[in-house]
Design an enzyme around this catalytic site. Structure first.
Site, mmCIF file in Angstrom:
data_model
loop_
_atom_site.group_PDB
_atom_site.id
_atom_site.type_symbol
_atom_site.label_atom_id
_atom_site.label_comp_id
_atom_site.label_asym_id
_atom_site.label_seq_id
_atom_site.Cartn_x
_atom_site.Cartn_y
_atom_site.Cartn_z
ATOM 1 N N ASP A 1 9.156 2.685 1.892
ATOM 2 C CA ASP A 1 7.873 3.511 2.372
ATOM 3 C C ASP A 1 7.767 3.164 3.860
ATOM 4 O OD1 ASP A 1 5.497 4.156 3.154
ATOM 5 O OD2 ASP A 1 4.304 3.540 1.291
ATOM 6 N N PHE B 1 0.940 -1.251 0.182
ATOM 7 C CA PHE B 1 0.038 0.043 0.069
ATOM 8 C C PHE B 1 0.837 1.176 -0.008
ATOM 9 C CE2 PHE B 1 -2.441 3.487 1.934
ATOM 10 C CZ PHE B 1 -3.532 3.425 0.831
ATOM 11 N N LYS C 1 2.417 9.576 8.568
ATOM 12 C CA LYS C 1 1.885 9.257 9.602
ATOM 13 C C LYS C 1 2.118 9.872 10.978
ATOM 14 C CE LYS C 1 -1.024 5.630 7.863
ATOM 15 N NZ LYS C 1 -0.669 5.005 6.592
#
Ligand SMILES: *Cc1c(COP(=O)(O)O)cnc(C)c1O
Length: 390
Positions: free
Chosen positions: A215, A128, A244
């Site tokens: 990532d 993702f 995040k």
């Protein structure tokens, strides 16, 4: 009442008014234990006083100037991130997807500089990387792509945690310039690769002159027990993306680069109006200071170990529990059947959890979660799992 929000989310029937550490409170002052942290964002818990103070003080002085000028907090944050990561420089943006967009542009620029006109990037099954067109094209989940063709070209998909498949793909395609991969797949089901996976990817990238692009949007900022998950492997990537938890809820993303990759983008090639503004950077600086001062990253290791060993003990007789895995406070409990209904059942018990890849319960509690809250989490959830699988 009719909602005027685009229905892009299937929302749970609860609204929170305020938070305090690992607790969230609704309008009737009912409290909920947050074992998800707004999807790995609020690692310091809700309403952390240091973040509150940093935002208040900065907002009294200056919220935004644009990147047409030097920004002190942005310079300081870049210094701190470079020191903590071993990378060389940083591009700031406002989200994870944007950080990955920067990484994808870096890889393409790297290719073009080497005379490759159609550079492609290796990406993984079940990965993702975000919801923008380029990042959803990089994402290894057909549901995320469904309905949005034509996708962005230039991604070659292979299985995760498979070095042979990686080398084969590299040998078959002269246009490959980079590998984009999560150190642990979050949305894909908390998939933890072999211990030496990143080392082997690093070697392949060295051998074939590819950029290793990690990532770390979900794994980064202490979640796994290191500041960045690649630090378990004693390697350095060429590019690393974060977002995040970096601002504990204030939107900020970062694309870090090293060596040649740090010199690819020059004035005018990429940008962001909001990216790295004084407010977001002040919040992130406060986050990094608290993580250090309160030793939260080391605590993530110890708390994650406790949570998983107690869960393992409590659920050892339940044959429907396939696997309990974790690194730090990134935790997956895999069942032998789809279990997304557990999210609502847990909410009824005032516990916030998540399910990914249909069969894996994902826990991303705040790093500040205390022992009592840990016990409550384990009590509620193991009882629920036993009832659900009965
Ligand atoms: C959440 C996430 C993203 C996307 O971040 P957004 O801020 O939602 O754009 C990208 N990659 C990974 C690994 C993520 O967990």
């Amino acid at each position: 009442m009719i909602s005027h929000i685009m229905p892009t989310y299937g929302r749970l029937p609860v609204t929170f008014e305020r938070g305090e550490g690992a607790w969230l409170f609704d309008a009737n002052n009912n409290r909920y234990l947050d074992a998800l942290s707004g999807i790995a964002v609020c690692s310091l818990g809700h309403a952390h006083p240091a973040v509150h103070k940093a935002i208040c003080e900065q907002s009294k002085k200056l919220i935004h100037t644009s990147n047409l000028y030097k920004i002190t907090a942005q310079e300081q944050l870049a210094d701190s991130l470079v020191k903590k990561s071993g990378m060389d420089n940083v591009f700031f943006c406002n989200s994870g997807a944007e950080a990955n967009e920067a990484a994808i542009k870096l890889a393409r620029k790297y290719g073009h500089e080497r005379g490759i006109e159609k550079p492609s990037i290796i990406v993984m099954d079940k990965s993702f990387h975000g919801r923008t067109l380029a990042t959803l094209s990089a994402t290894g989940n057909p549901k995320v792509q469904q309905g949005f063709a034509p996708l962005v070209e230039g991604f070659i998909r292979i299985p995760y945690n498979d070095i042979n498949a990686t080398e084969l793909a590299i040998k078959q395609d002269k246009n490959i310039v980079a590998i984009l991969v999560e150190p642990i797949q979050g949305e894909g089901g908390v998939n933890i690769p072999s211990d030496d996976y990143l080392n082997k990817l690093r070697s392949l990238c060295d051998q074939y002159d590819l950029l290793l692009m990690l990532d770390e949007i979900q794994t980064g900022v202490g979640r796994t027990g290191k500041f960045l998950a690649f630090q378990y492997n004693a390697i350095l990537p060429d590019v690393c993306t974060m977002a995040k938890a970096l601002g504990n809820g204030v939107p900020i993303g970062a694309c870090l680069a090293r060596g040649n990759a740090s010199k690819l983008l020059t004035a005018g090639m990429h940008g962001s109006t909001f990216g790295g503004n004084p407010l977001a950077c002040s919040a992130a600086l406060a986050v990094l200071i608290v993580m250090d001062e309160d030793n939260l990253i080391e605590q993530a290791i110890q708390k994650g170990n406790v949570i998983c060993s107690v869960f393992t003990e409590r659920l050892k007789k339940n044959m429907h529990v396939v696997d309990i895995r974790h690194k730090g406070l990134m935790i997956g409990i895999e069942l032998d059947k789809p279990c997304s209904d557990l999210v609502k059942l847990a909410l009824d018990q005032h516990l916030l959890i998540n399910v990914t890849n249909e069969t894996t319960i994902r826990l991303l509690p705040p790093l500040i979660i205390d022992n009592q809250q840990i016990n409550l989490l384990i009590d509620i959830l193991s009882t629920l799992i036993d009832e659900f699988t009965k």
